[in-house]
Design a protein around this motif. Sequence first.
Motif, PDB file in Angstrom:
ATOM      1  N   LYS A 194     -37.740  77.276  40.549  1.00 12.33           N
ATOM      2  CA  LYS A 194     -37.348  75.875  40.377  1.00 12.33           C
ATOM      3  C   LYS A 194     -36.412  75.716  39.196  1.00 12.33           C
ATOM      4  CE  LYS A 194     -38.909  73.726  43.740  1.00 12.33           C
ATOM      5  NZ  LYS A 194     -37.954  73.120  44.656  1.00 12.33           N
ATOM      6  N   VAL A 195     -36.667  76.479  38.135  1.00 12.05           N
ATOM      7  CA  VAL A 195     -35.796  76.385  36.965  1.00 12.05           C
ATOM      8  C   VAL A 195     -34.384  76.820  37.348  1.00 12.05           C
ATOM      9  CG1 VAL A 195     -35.336  77.328  34.682  1.00 12.05           C
ATOM     10  CG2 VAL A 195     -37.636  76.670  35.284  1.00 12.05           C
ATOM     11  N   THR A 196     -34.306  77.928  38.070  1.00 17.42           N
ATOM     12  CA  THR A 196     -32.991  78.404  38.496  1.00 17.42           C
ATOM     13  C   THR A 196     -32.289  77.391  39.378  1.00 17.42           C
ATOM     14  OG1 THR A 196     -33.989  80.578  38.544  1.00 17.42           O
ATOM     15  CG2 THR A 196     -31.806  80.376  39.496  1.00 17.42           C
ATOM     16  N   GLU A 197     -33.056  76.820  40.304  1.00 14.52           N
ATOM     17  CA  GLU A 197     -32.447  75.819  41.179  1.00 14.52           C
ATOM     18  C   GLU A 197     -31.923  74.649  40.386  1.00 14.52           C
ATOM     19  OE1 GLU A 197     -35.288  76.652  45.062  1.00 14.52           O
ATOM     20  OE2 GLU A 197     -35.186  74.629  44.225  1.00 14.52           O
ATOM     21  N   LEU A 198     -32.689  74.239  39.387  1.00 18.31           N
ATOM     22  CA  LEU A 198     -32.256  73.099  38.591  1.00 18.31           C
ATOM     23  C   LEU A 198     -30.986  73.426  37.823  1.00 18.31           C
ATOM     24  CD1 LEU A 198     -32.637  70.269  37.521  1.00 18.31           C
ATOM     25  CD2 LEU A 198     -34.167  71.152  35.784  1.00 18.31           C
ATOM     26  N   VAL A 199     -30.921  74.611  37.257  1.00 17.02           N
ATOM     27  CA  VAL A 199     -29.725  74.990  36.502  1.00 17.02           C
ATOM     28  C   VAL A 199     -28.505  74.979  37.421  1.00 17.02           C
ATOM     29  CG1 VAL A 199     -28.593  76.882  35.305  1.00 17.02           C
ATOM     30  CG2 VAL A 199     -30.933  76.313  34.746  1.00 17.02           C
ATOM     31  N   GLN A 200     -28.662  75.560  38.604  1.00 14.83           N
ATOM     32  CA  GLN A 200     -27.534  75.584  39.539  1.00 14.83           C
ATOM     33  C   GLN A 200     -27.148  74.177  39.965  1.00 14.83           C
ATOM     34  OE1 GLN A 200     -28.693  78.195  42.685  1.00 14.83           O
ATOM     35  NE2 GLN A 200     -28.119  80.009  41.556  1.00 14.83           N
ATOM     36  N   PHE A 201     -28.168  73.348  40.202  1.00 13.23           N
ATOM     37  CA  PHE A 201     -27.906  71.970  40.599  1.00 13.23           C
ATOM     38  C   PHE A 201     -27.097  71.248  39.540  1.00 13.23           C
ATOM     39  CE2 PHE A 201     -28.736  68.118  42.818  1.00 13.23           C
ATOM     40  CZ  PHE A 201     -28.989  67.134  41.880  1.00 13.23           C
TER      41      PHE A 201
ATOM     42  N   GLN B 224     -19.447  69.487  38.130  1.00 14.75           N
ATOM     43  CA  GLN B 224     -18.061  69.851  38.420  1.00 14.75           C
ATOM     44  C   GLN B 224     -17.123  68.655  38.376  1.00 14.75           C
ATOM     45  OE1 GLN B 224     -18.291  71.702  42.199  1.00 14.75           O
ATOM     46  NE2 GLN B 224     -18.879  73.677  41.413  1.00 14.75           N
ATOM     47  N   LYS B 225     -17.594  67.549  38.970  1.00 11.62           N
ATOM     48  CA  LYS B 225     -16.721  66.379  39.013  1.00 11.62           C
ATOM     49  C   LYS B 225     -16.900  65.497  37.791  1.00 11.62           C
ATOM     50  CE  LYS B 225     -15.101  66.383  43.447  1.00 11.62           C
ATOM     51  NZ  LYS B 225     -15.588  67.699  43.752  1.00 11.62           N
ATOM     52  N   LYS B 226     -17.744  65.902  36.901  1.00 10.40           N
ATOM     53  CA  LYS B 226     -18.006  65.134  35.682  1.00 10.40           C
ATOM     54  C   LYS B 226     -18.625  63.773  35.967  1.00 10.40           C
ATOM     55  CE  LYS B 226     -16.571  68.339  33.156  1.00 10.40           C
ATOM     56  NZ  LYS B 226     -17.610  69.177  32.617  1.00 10.40           N
ATOM     57  N   ILE B 227     -19.295  63.651  37.073  1.00  9.11           N
ATOM     58  CA  ILE B 227     -20.034  62.407  37.317  1.00  9.11           C
ATOM     59  C   ILE B 227     -21.422  62.614  36.722  1.00  9.11           C
ATOM     60  CG2 ILE B 227     -20.790  60.791  39.082  1.00  9.11           C
ATOM     61  CD1 ILE B 227     -18.068  61.021  39.700  1.00  9.11           C
ATOM     62  N   PRO B 228     -21.886  61.678  35.922  1.00  6.36           N
ATOM     63  CA  PRO B 228     -23.204  61.872  35.305  1.00  6.36           C
ATOM     64  C   PRO B 228     -24.314  62.042  36.340  1.00  6.36           C
ATOM     65  CG  PRO B 228     -22.040  60.066  34.266  1.00  6.36           C
ATOM     66  CD  PRO B 228     -21.233  60.460  35.452  1.00  6.36           C
ATOM     67  N   ILE B 229     -25.347  62.770  35.935  1.00  7.39           N
ATOM     68  CA  ILE B 229     -26.414  63.156  36.852  1.00  7.39           C
ATOM     69  C   ILE B 229     -27.626  62.281  36.610  1.00  7.39           C
ATOM     70  CG2 ILE B 229     -27.795  65.094  37.622  1.00  7.39           C
ATOM     71  CD1 ILE B 229     -25.672  66.762  35.865  1.00  7.39           C
ATOM     72  N   LYS B 230     -28.172  61.749  37.690  1.00 13.07           N
ATOM     73  CA  LYS B 230     -29.323  60.861  37.521  1.00 13.07           C
ATOM     74  C   LYS B 230     -30.619  61.646  37.641  1.00 13.07           C
ATOM     75  CE  LYS B 230     -27.006  57.088  39.859  1.00 13.07           C
ATOM     76  NZ  LYS B 230     -26.670  57.266  41.237  1.00 13.07           N
ATOM     77  N   ARG B 231     -31.604  61.220  36.887  1.00 12.52           N
ATOM     78  CA  ARG B 231     -32.881  61.892  36.952  1.00 12.52           C
ATOM     79  C   ARG B 231     -33.502  61.733  38.335  1.00 12.52           C
ATOM     80  NH1 ARG B 231     -37.942  61.788  32.985  1.00 12.52           N
ATOM     81  NH2 ARG B 231     -37.596  59.612  32.786  1.00 12.52           N
ATOM     82  N   VAL B 232     -33.259  60.577  38.948  1.00 14.52           N
ATOM     83  CA  VAL B 232     -33.809  60.341  40.287  1.00 14.52           C
ATOM     84  C   VAL B 232     -33.345  61.427  41.252  1.00 14.52           C
ATOM     85  CG1 VAL B 232     -33.815  58.750  42.206  1.00 14.52           C
ATOM     86  CG2 VAL B 232     -33.896  57.872  39.919  1.00 14.52           C
TER      87      VAL B 232
ATOM     88  N   ILE C 172     -32.351  64.408  40.449  1.00 12.47           N
ATOM     89  CA  ILE C 172     -32.957  65.690  40.079  1.00 12.47           C
ATOM     90  C   ILE C 172     -34.339  65.801  40.713  1.00 12.47           C
ATOM     91  CG2 ILE C 172     -33.890  67.026  38.175  1.00 12.47           C
ATOM     92  CD1 ILE C 172     -31.730  65.953  36.413  1.00 12.47           C
ATOM     93  N   LEU C 173     -35.100  64.704  40.600  1.00 15.41           N
ATOM     94  CA  LEU C 173     -36.453  64.757  41.120  1.00 15.41           C
ATOM     95  C   LEU C 173     -36.454  64.904  42.637  1.00 15.41           C
ATOM     96  CD1 LEU C 173     -38.113  62.022  38.929  1.00 15.41           C
ATOM     97  CD2 LEU C 173     -38.663  64.434  38.955  1.00 15.41           C
ATOM     98  N   LYS C 174     -35.566  64.144  43.261  1.00 16.02           N
ATOM     99  CA  LYS C 174     -35.615  64.120  44.723  1.00 16.02           C
ATOM    100  C   LYS C 174     -35.113  65.411  45.326  1.00 16.02           C
ATOM    101  CE  LYS C 174     -33.724  60.300  46.181  1.00 16.02           C
ATOM    102  NZ  LYS C 174     -33.187  59.187  46.970  1.00 16.02           N
ATOM    103  N   LYS C 175     -34.050  65.974  44.716  1.00  6.98           N
ATOM    104  CA  LYS C 175     -33.408  67.090  45.400  1.00  6.98           C
ATOM    105  C   LYS C 175     -33.880  68.450  44.901  1.00  6.98           C
ATOM    106  CE  LYS C 175     -29.635  64.467  46.952  1.00  6.98           C
ATOM    107  NZ  LYS C 175     -28.481  63.796  46.356  1.00  6.98           N
TER     108      LYS C 175
ATOM    109  N   VAL D 245     -37.697  71.224  33.135  1.00  6.81           N
ATOM    110  CA  VAL D 245     -36.483  70.732  32.470  1.00  6.81           C
ATOM    111  C   VAL D 245     -36.280  71.447  31.139  1.00  6.81           C
ATOM    112  CG1 VAL D 245     -35.519  68.744  31.297  1.00  6.81           C
ATOM    113  CG2 VAL D 245     -36.389  68.506  33.581  1.00  6.81           C
ATOM    114  N   ASN D 246     -37.387  71.650  30.417  1.00  7.24           N
ATOM    115  CA  ASN D 246     -37.253  72.352  29.142  1.00  7.24           C
ATOM    116  C   ASN D 246     -36.691  73.747  29.327  1.00  7.24           C
ATOM    117  OD1 ASN D 246     -38.153  70.249  27.660  1.00  7.24           O
ATOM    118  ND2 ASN D 246     -40.280  70.954  27.560  1.00  7.24           N
ATOM    119  N   ARG D 247     -37.249  74.447  30.303  1.00  5.97           N
ATOM    120  CA  ARG D 247     -36.785  75.816  30.519  1.00  5.97           C
ATOM    121  C   ARG D 247     -35.345  75.852  31.000  1.00  5.97           C
ATOM    122  NH1 ARG D 247     -41.369  79.466  33.286  1.00  5.97           N
ATOM    123  NH2 ARG D 247     -43.156  78.255  32.602  1.00  5.97           N
TER     124      ARG D 247
END
Lengths: 255, 380
Positions: free
Chosen positions: A46-53, A59-67, A69-72, A85-87
């Motif tokens: 999961k940590v790896t997936e999150l980092v890749q996500f 890439q497009k510099k659009i800010p990332i929402k926590r929602v 992150i949680l959903k996907k 998230v810490n890791r």
Amino acid sequence: MSQRKRSRGSGLTQGDDEDFSVVPTQSPSQVQRNLESRSQEEIDRKVTELVQFLLVKDQKKIPIKRVDILKKVIREYKDVYSEIVNRAGRTLQQVFGLQMVEIDTKHHIYILTSTLPRVEGENLKQDIQTAKLGLLIVILSFIFMKGNSAKDSAVWEFLRRLRLNPGEKHKVFGDVKKLVMEEFVRQKYLEITPIPLTDPPEFNFQWGPRAAKETSKKDILSFVAKVGAYGGSPFFFFFFFFFFFFGGGGAEGRP
Amino acid sequence: MAESDGSSDSFSPRSSGSARSRLSLPSASRNGSDSQRRRRRLSGNLGRPPASERGDEEDGEEPGSSEGGGDERSRRMIRNQYRELICSVQQNREDMLSSKSNRLTEALEEANQLFSGVSCAREAALDAQFLVLASNLGKEKANELRSEITTFDSLTFAEDLLTFMGINRTETEGNDSDSESMSGGYLPSNAWYKLGEEAEKYFRRAPSFHYMLGSFKSEPPVPRQRIERQRKAPGGEGKRAMPAQLKKMEESHQEATAKEVERILRLLQTLFRNDPHTPISFFDLVVDPNSFARTVENIFHVSFIVRDGLARIKLDDDKLPVIEPVQNVEERNDDHSTRARNQVVISLSHEEWREIVETYEITEPMISPPDSIEDEMETA
């Protein structure tokens, strides 16, 4: 509904209709317990997936929402969200030299910034993003020198001097107006707000939260100095340094 | 009776019905005293402030008595004037904001005058609306004010930026007919890239991350492939190796055992030839004092010899097993057919092996280990 929100990791997959806007607040000991119910491999995955996500989303510099992150990414691992998230943050820092910065504490929106110092002459890749950054720094400098906020008419008048017309198609940028008013705003580099009681509506240009995190007034002042512009008086820079070192800001008082 | 001329050009102070408020407003608009003016304005109803120094805008008119009869009409007119005032302020925003103009001051004055005729809420509301407008303008004007020392010359900044970007200023190119008189010159195509390159030094932007070889499809297929591959691997590799090497391997296997057996048989025959009448003690033959495993192997190989009828094991007088080769071919065949074969299971533990080594005082193996080198040495 409230019960589900408070549920601790039962290890069961929960349905898609789960409320991903709420992350259960947990004490470190609770997180620890939840961690134990999962294998090390699962968490690492999961940590790896999150980092890749995060990297792809950035890439497009659009800010990332926590929602998102949680959903996907996190999904059923919501109970160990903070640990993941810490890791991920550690990985970003140690492997990529990046960090996750929150620019909206209410809605929990994040961007990635670099933590490494810039090295002279290291930019080997020059693409349209480079050119856009050139335009952006010009606008940010103008806003800053005008006291942290500027009217759109003033901004466009200034840009016109640089051969950028909002009505014309530019060789490099295309639709300049769209770039400035939409893309930069979406990326949170600029904040453009309408001035009340104006007809036709006029807008106020200010630094966006991403600009505030990725650069600083000091940096922009250095840029302006480098370009070599000062008008008025030789005491310009002297006063400006004092101006912002001692709580400077425009009338708005925004950092 | 107060009348407004409706034009936006000149505001002359009007005499009002009552003398409730009369302020003299200095015409300089650069001193940023809007807020001060506003304060005075609000408290202005209390008394008559002293006359201004300039006095040119003061007509010094004395107020007449307030209108009694035409109240409704005058109220309507006041409202009209307010609306006109608001309208004109909105239309001439840019002009008002210019630091060179007194227009905002004049508008405030006008409103001030109008206010003195106000007695009802409706007109006061219009006055409040105007006040909001004026104060917004005032704030903007104040924003545009800069202390003399820190003027930012955006014109020069723009020129310097163009220079940085590498503009080619040609003499022959005339200036635009614009009043803004932009500088002529040819901006190279990499102008913005050059600027952007410089800009990057001032940003802590995360570099865009792109997969070098493109991104793969999502995870699920991969584990399955891995499993399949694993299952295939041992069989596959074995099979793959087989055509090339299989013959060799099998041969060598057979060869290895057969070779060993033959070797031992030869050894046995040699030993017996030297001393034909003494059967060799079984244990003396097979036991390798240095290696238990070798001992077991030797027993294994010897058993082939016995099976094939090329040697036989029997118990001697001491009830200890001895082995002797079967010389006669005929004997062999006969033995095979007539004699019942005995099967013996020998079990040998590590302990027992040690004991045998001690008891028999075996110091070196009779059957040498099948190292190729040693083998060759043996045969040589």
